[in-house]
Enzyme design. Structure first.
Site, PDB file in Angstrom:
ATOM      1  N   GLY A  63       0.767  -1.230   0.000  1.00 43.44           N
ATOM      2  CA  GLY A  63       0.000   0.000   0.000  1.00 43.44           C
ATOM      3  C   GLY A  63       0.801   1.283   0.000  1.00 43.44           C
ATOM      4  N   ASP A  64       2.110   1.220   0.236  1.00 51.10           N
ATOM      5  CA  ASP A  64       2.967   2.415   0.219  1.00 51.10           C
ATOM      6  C   ASP A  64       4.361   2.001  -0.233  1.00 51.10           C
ATOM      7  OD1 ASP A  64       3.810   5.026   0.522  1.00 51.10           O
ATOM      8  OD2 ASP A  64       3.977   4.950   2.704  1.00 51.10           O
ATOM      9  N   LEU A  65       4.401   1.224  -1.316  1.00 53.85           N
ATOM     10  CA  LEU A  65       5.638   0.523  -1.686  1.00 53.85           C
ATOM     11  C   LEU A  65       6.500   1.367  -2.629  1.00 53.85           C
ATOM     12  CD1 LEU A  65       7.123  -2.064  -1.066  1.00 53.85           C
ATOM     13  CD2 LEU A  65       6.014  -3.126  -3.025  1.00 53.85           C
TER      14      LEU A  65
END
Length: 291
Positions: free
Chosen positions: A195-197
């Site tokens: 989700g925040d890669l």
């Protein structure tokens, strides 16, 4: 007053702290490397003294949950959670290695294994954070609705309120959001995604990578790969090769990269201001086929 960081780490791990070295800060929290009395090193995130009780409520517990949830998938490359409370998160220490093509292909296999593990819904059983911003994870069965209403519209509103986007910008982005239902390609089930890669959340190892700082939820698997491309990842093509070998991406995925990048770009516009205005606008125009 909250007890000192070393005391909180000792309480969470059940081991005394021999040394605590500051590593700087990220957003509103401080980072440390702690050496425990038994010689083990651990990584620590902590809210600084003076942070009001209740601010960032559930931040570290949610990150701990996300790492453990992602870690329940096949081959998921995450650090071990050693303890968490309202003000502190303690993780196993991960030493970084130089990236190599072989590690990149292995990372692609690891990421594919994580994404192949299903999630029950788009969203998660608890709300979360992306950086310091709240993240609405209310479960949904429809990805287009989830993405539009819980990943784009809240950050579009926040960036607009900050004065980052002009009214003309907002209209373009709103048109892109309205078009989402026609764009996602063949339906896919919700996958366990980071989700925040972005590249800074990838810690290279000799045999792959470890991923940190998740905004974990059930989402569209192309989102993680699109974000890896957003800020540049070494050997990204080799990561994709390894990924496609294990879990091939659906036809047309390249044409959807801008769609999946629109969320992190709006988040960055909220956090960092006008530096991301043009990039977010360009992504929306790419979604609409206008660039």
């Amino acid at each position: 007053m909250a007890p000192p960081v070393a005391d909180r780490v000792a309480e969470l791990t059940g081991r005394a702290v021999a040394a605590l070295a500051p590593l700087g800060s990220s957003h509103a929290w401080e980072l440390y490397r702690a050496e425990l009395a038994d010689g083990a090193d651990v990584f620590v995130k902590a809210l600084p003294d003076g942070t009001p009780d209740g601010e960032f409520a559930g931040l570290f517990a949610t990150e701990a949950w996300g790492l453990e949830w992602l870690g329940g998938s096949f081959g998921s490359p995450v650090p071990e959670v050693l303890g968490a409370d309202e003000r502190t998160l303690v993780l196993s220490w991960v030493s970084e290695r130089p990236p190599t093509p072989e590690a990149a292909e292995r990372f692609g296999h690891q990421l594919a294994g994580m994404h192949a593990t299903p999630a029950e819904h788009f969203g998660a059983p608890r709300d979360g954070y992306i950086g310091p911003l709240p993240l609405d994870n209310t479960p949904r069965d429809s990805w287009p609705e989830f993405y539009a209403e819980q990943r784009l519209l809240p950050y579009l509103a926040r960036a607009t309120d900050r004065g980052v986007l002009t009214p003309a910008d907002v209209r373009v982005i709103e048109r892109a959001i309205d078009a989402i239902g026609d764009l996602p390609g063949a339906p896919e089930p919700p996958a366990r995604i980071h989700g925040d890669l972005w590249s800074g959340n990838v810690i290279w190892q000799d045999d792959g990578a470890v991923i940190v700082d998740p905004a974990a939820h059930g989402g569209h698997r192309e989102a993680d790969l699109a974000m890896l491309a957003l800020f540049g990842l070494p050997y990204l093509d080799r990561v994709r090769d390894g990924y496609n070998e294990a879990f091939p991406l659906a036809a047309g995925w390249r044409g959807r990269i801008a769609l999946h990048q629109l969320h992190p770009l709006l988040v960055h516009a909220c956090l960092f201001g006008a530096a991301y205005r043009i990039t977010a606008l360009n992504a929306a125009q790419a979604v609409l086929g206008e660039v």
